[in-house]
Design a protein around this motif. Structure first.
Motif, PDB file in Angstrom:
ATOM      1  N   LEU A  79       0.826  -1.208   0.000  1.00 44.99           N
ATOM      2  CA  LEU A  79       0.000   0.000   0.000  1.00 44.99           C
ATOM      3  C   LEU A  79       0.861   1.260   0.000  1.00 44.99           C
ATOM      4  N   GLU A  80       1.959   1.242   0.734  1.00 44.00           N
ATOM      5  CA  GLU A  80       2.858   2.403   0.743  1.00 44.00           C
ATOM      6  C   GLU A  80       3.445   2.646  -0.635  1.00 44.00           C
ATOM      7  N   GLN A  81       3.780   1.568  -1.332  1.00 47.24           N
ATOM      8  CA  GLN A  81       4.314   1.700  -2.686  1.00 47.24           C
ATOM      9  C   GLN A  81       3.269   2.309  -3.619  1.00 47.24           C
ATOM     10  N   LYS A  82       2.021   1.859  -3.483  1.00 56.10           N
ATOM     11  CA  LYS A  82       0.954   2.394  -4.325  1.00 56.10           C
ATOM     12  C   LYS A  82       0.645   3.847  -3.965  1.00 56.10           C
ATOM     13  N   ALA A  83       0.669   4.164  -2.676  1.00 56.96           N
ATOM     14  CA  ALA A  83       0.345   5.516  -2.219  1.00 56.96           C
ATOM     15  C   ALA A  83       1.399   6.529  -2.649  1.00 56.96           C
ATOM     16  N   ALA A  84       2.613   6.054  -2.913  1.00 62.14           N
ATOM     17  CA  ALA A  84       3.691   6.961  -3.314  1.00 62.14           C
ATOM     18  C   ALA A  84       3.359   7.717  -4.601  1.00 62.14           C
ATOM     19  N   ALA A  85       2.445   7.189  -5.378  1.00 67.14           N
ATOM     20  CA  ALA A  85       2.046   7.859  -6.623  1.00 67.14           C
ATOM     21  C   ALA A  85       1.100   9.036  -6.376  1.00 67.14           C
ATOM     22  N   TYR A  86       0.640   9.176  -5.138  1.00 64.13           N
ATOM     23  CA  TYR A  86      -0.318  10.232  -4.798  1.00 64.13           C
ATOM     24  C   TYR A  86       0.290  11.122  -3.717  1.00 64.13           C
ATOM     25  N   PRO A  87       0.850  12.273  -4.100  1.00 65.45           N
ATOM     26  CA  PRO A  87       1.526  13.136  -3.116  1.00 65.45           C
ATOM     27  C   PRO A  87       0.599  13.698  -2.049  1.00 65.45           C
ATOM     28  N   GLN A  88      -0.699  13.670  -2.278  1.00 65.37           N
ATOM     29  CA  GLN A  88      -1.641  14.208  -1.296  1.00 65.37           C
ATOM     30  C   GLN A  88      -2.120  13.145  -0.312  1.00 65.37           C
ATOM     31  N   VAL A  89      -1.431  12.002  -0.293  1.00 64.53           N
ATOM     32  CA  VAL A  89      -1.782  10.917   0.624  1.00 64.53           C
ATOM     33  C   VAL A  89      -0.691  10.763   1.671  1.00 64.53           C
ATOM     34  N   GLN A  90      -1.108  10.681   2.920  1.00 64.18           N
ATOM     35  CA  GLN A  90      -0.181  10.423   4.019  1.00 64.18           C
ATOM     36  C   GLN A  90      -0.644   9.167   4.744  1.00 64.18           C
ATOM     37  N   MET A  91       0.313   8.301   5.075  1.00 67.48           N
ATOM     38  CA  MET A  91      -0.030   7.034   5.730  1.00 67.48           C
ATOM     39  C   MET A  91       0.620   6.951   7.104  1.00 67.48           C
ATOM     40  N   SER A  92      -0.088   6.267   8.018  1.00 71.05           N
ATOM     41  CA  SER A  92       0.405   6.078   9.377  1.00 71.05           C
ATOM     42  C   SER A  92      -0.031   4.703   9.854  1.00 71.05           C
ATOM     43  N   ASP A  93       0.695   4.168  10.849  1.00 71.68           N
ATOM     44  CA  ASP A  93       0.378   2.844  11.381  1.00 71.68           C
ATOM     45  C   ASP A  93      -0.746   2.889  12.406  1.00 71.68           C
ATOM     46  N   PHE A  94      -0.622   3.798  13.378  1.00 67.42           N
ATOM     47  CA  PHE A  94      -1.492   3.736  14.554  1.00 67.42           C
ATOM     48  C   PHE A  94      -1.495   5.081  15.252  1.00 67.42           C
ATOM     49  N   THR A  95      -2.622   5.419  15.860  1.00 63.47           N
ATOM     50  CA  THR A  95      -2.703   6.552  16.765  1.00 63.47           C
ATOM     51  C   THR A  95      -3.597   6.172  17.939  1.00 63.47           C
ATOM     52  N   ASP A  96      -3.216   6.621  19.130  1.00 68.54           N
ATOM     53  CA  ASP A  96      -4.091   6.390  20.279  1.00 68.54           C
ATOM     54  C   ASP A  96      -5.023   7.585  20.479  1.00 68.54           C
ATOM     55  N   ASP A  97      -5.058   8.470  19.480  1.00 64.04           N
ATOM     56  CA  ASP A  97      -5.917   9.652  19.524  1.00 64.04           C
ATOM     57  C   ASP A  97      -6.694   9.773  18.214  1.00 64.04           C
ATOM     58  N   LEU A  98      -7.305   8.666  17.793  1.00 65.09           N
ATOM     59  CA  LEU A  98      -8.012   8.650  16.516  1.00 65.09           C
ATOM     60  C   LEU A  98      -9.127   9.693  16.473  1.00 65.09           C
ATOM     61  N   MET A  99      -9.742   9.959  17.627  1.00 66.19           N
ATOM     62  CA  MET A  99     -10.872  10.884  17.658  1.00 66.19           C
ATOM     63  C   MET A  99     -10.482  12.280  17.180  1.00 66.19           C
ATOM     64  N   SER A 100      -9.261  12.706  17.457  1.00 69.69           N
ATOM     65  CA  SER A 100      -8.814  14.019  16.985  1.00 69.69           C
ATOM     66  C   SER A 100      -8.843  14.087  15.462  1.00 69.69           C
ATOM     67  N   TYR A 101      -8.460  12.997  14.818  1.00 68.04           N
ATOM     68  CA  TYR A 101      -8.402  12.981  13.358  1.00 68.04           C
ATOM     69  C   TYR A 101      -9.800  12.840  12.751  1.00 68.04           C
ATOM     70  N   ILE A 102     -10.674  12.077  13.409  1.00 70.04           N
ATOM     71  CA  ILE A 102     -12.051  11.969  12.931  1.00 70.04           C
ATOM     72  C   ILE A 102     -12.727  13.338  13.001  1.00 70.04           C
ATOM     73  N   ALA A 103     -12.512  14.049  14.095  1.00 69.69           N
ATOM     74  CA  ALA A 103     -13.120  15.371  14.258  1.00 69.69           C
ATOM     75  C   ALA A 103     -12.592  16.366  13.230  1.00 69.69           C
ATOM     76  N   ALA A 104     -11.345  16.197  12.816  1.00 70.76           N
ATOM     77  CA  ALA A 104     -10.745  17.123  11.856  1.00 70.76           C
ATOM     78  C   ALA A 104     -11.117  16.808  10.412  1.00 70.76           C
ATOM     79  N   ALA A 105     -11.537  15.571  10.157  1.00 65.95           N
ATOM     80  CA  ALA A 105     -11.821  15.142   8.783  1.00 65.95           C
ATOM     81  C   ALA A 105     -13.123  15.729   8.261  1.00 65.95           C
ATOM     82  N   ASP A 106     -13.177  15.884   6.946  1.00 64.85           N
ATOM     83  CA  ASP A 106     -14.429  16.300   6.303  1.00 64.85           C
ATOM     84  C   ASP A 106     -15.330  15.106   6.043  1.00 64.85           C
ATOM     85  N   THR A 107     -14.723  13.966   5.778  1.00 59.55           N
ATOM     86  CA  THR A 107     -15.468  12.718   5.610  1.00 59.55           C
ATOM     87  C   THR A 107     -14.567  11.565   6.030  1.00 59.55           C
ATOM     88  N   VAL A 108     -15.187  10.509   6.555  1.00 61.53           N
ATOM     89  CA  VAL A 108     -14.448   9.330   7.015  1.00 61.53           C
ATOM     90  C   VAL A 108     -14.809   8.149   6.130  1.00 61.53           C
TER      91      VAL A 108
END
Length: 411
Positions: free
Chosen positions: A268-297
């Motif tokens: 997936l990281e190899q495929k995502a490299a073709a899209y500069p507007q994509v950022q990938m991460s393994d894990f967060t213990d504060d997922l709610m912060s990112y859900i609240a910041a997102a426009d859509t999930v």
């Protein structure tokens, strides 16, 4: 006062995240409480744990796609591993002597590993009430009813458990009717409502600043939960970006999940490299912060993720897991009928369908979800607090003074 919690685990992060949220709320609302959690979750150590909570880590089990259990890391047979877990749990109960024992999902635990423990409590600590906690939906009734009959769960609840707390509402799914609970068990059921998730540690503006989003960009959060079976969802999402109209300015944050296999993540990281507007991460213990910041999930339909989406009223596209349990699919379909989210059956998942659904959600104004009861945490806390209050020993007045105690003894 002492509460012991058995957290059902075997696949993903859902159970332990839900139980930790409940424990944290209990500790916040009951100052004199201490909690001991027993769990085999491989990620328990990664969460921020509140004061007055500690845990005993059980050897990990793993539930494969077929639903069969096996030892996750130890090179031991499943029966040997379950025996070890069972004896650790029993020892913890005998030494900790809980005032209340809260059990997640299975009345006898995974592969009946709790049976010795509940029998011990009944015989040696009969004043310690056992409480069964169930999420809103376990599986399709055609699966759950035979399973409960096979493993004697109906009898276990009737014999050992004081009550059954359901973190859901009967309007969405009434387990009393759906799972054909006998009247003696149905009367023990208390619907608490879904679990409202508190806002994360970071504000949406801070998250968007950290991700360096421009005011024109919209943020899409993609999360497959624990990630063990999340490859297809993320791969399809990345493929859908190739079809995105130029008029949309999207940034994507993909959180793969800590249990995604390394080879899947690398692909997936190899495929995502073709899209500069994509950022990938393994894990967060504060997922709610990112859900609240997102426009859509874009997400799988696990209980916790659904509650997080409901808690902040975010538009969402849910692609539910359909095996080994249909729980996510049933919940997502019910919520989709209420217009609360969009659902795509995994058999229908294509880049085109996913993108079309995503753009529809982006263009849909945030809707009110006040009709969904999200009072699960205070309801559970109120119930546990009442049980603990009844357990407190009140010293008779005469025994507070020796001379009166002597008179009482003579009398």
């Amino acid at each position: 006062m002492r509460l012991m919690v058995y957290s059902h685990d075997g696949f993903g992060l859902g159970n332990i995240r839900r139980m930790l949220a409940i424990c944290t709320h209990l500790l916040d609302s009951i100052p004199e409480l201490s909690i001991l959690v027993v769990s085999g979750s491989p990620m328990l150590h990664s969460f921020r744990l509140p004061k007055r909570l500690d845990y005993i880590k059980l050897p990990c089990l793993n539930r494969g796609a077929s639903g069969e259990m096996s030892a996750k890391y130890l090179g031991t047979e499943i029966d040997e591993t379950v025996k070890l877990r069972s004896e650790l749990i029993l020892s913890a109960i005998a030494n900790f002597k809980p005032d209340v024992f809260l059990v997640d999902k299975k009345p006898y635990g995974i592969r009946n590993e709790l049976k010795a423990a509940v029998e011990y409590l009944k015989a040696k600590l009969p004043e310690t009430p056992l409480i069964l906690l169930l999420r809103d939906i376990l599986d399709h009734p055609d699966v759950t009813i035979p399973e409960w009959q096979k493993y004697g769960y109906y009898e276990a609840i009737e014999k050992f458990y004081k009550s059954v707390l359901v973190v859901g509402t009967p309007e969405i799914f009434d387990i009393r009717q759906e799972y054909q609970l006998p009247p003696t068990i149905a009367q023990k059921v208390q619907f608490c409502g879904y679990i409202r998730t508190e806002l994360g540690r970071k504000s949406p503006n801070l998250i968007r600043s950290e991700l360096r989003l421009s005011p024109q960009e919209q943020l899409i959060l993609v999360t497959p939960g624990g990630g063990e079976d999340g490859y297809t969802l993320i791969d399809t999402y990345l493929s859908s970006l190739a079809l995105l109209p130029a008029s949309y300015k999207l940034r994507s944050l993909i959180i793969c999940g800590p249990e995604m296999p390394a080879k899947d993540k690398a692909a997936l990281e190899q495929k995502a490299a073709a899209y500069p507007q994509v950022q990938m991460s393994d894990f967060t213990d504060d997922l709610m912060s990112y859900i609240a910041a997102a426009d859509t999930v874009v997400a799988m339909g696990g209980y916790n993720t659904t509650c997080e989406i409901l808690s902040v009223g975010k538009p969402a596209v849910v692609v539910p897991r359909i095996k080994p349990s249909q729980e996510q699919s049933i919940r997502a379909e019910h919520l989709a009928k209420l217009g609360i989210l969009a659902v795509i059956h995994p058999n229908d998942l294509t880049p085109d369908i996913l993108l079309r659904s995503l753009l529809q959600q982006l263009d849909t104004p945030q809707i009110s979800r006040t009709a969904i009861n999200l009072n699960g945490l205070p309801k559970i806390s109120q119930y546990i607090s009442t049980l603990l209050a009844k357990k407190k020993v009140v010293i008779p007045f005469c025994y507070q003074f020796p001379e009166l105690a002597m008179i009482a003894k003579i009398v």
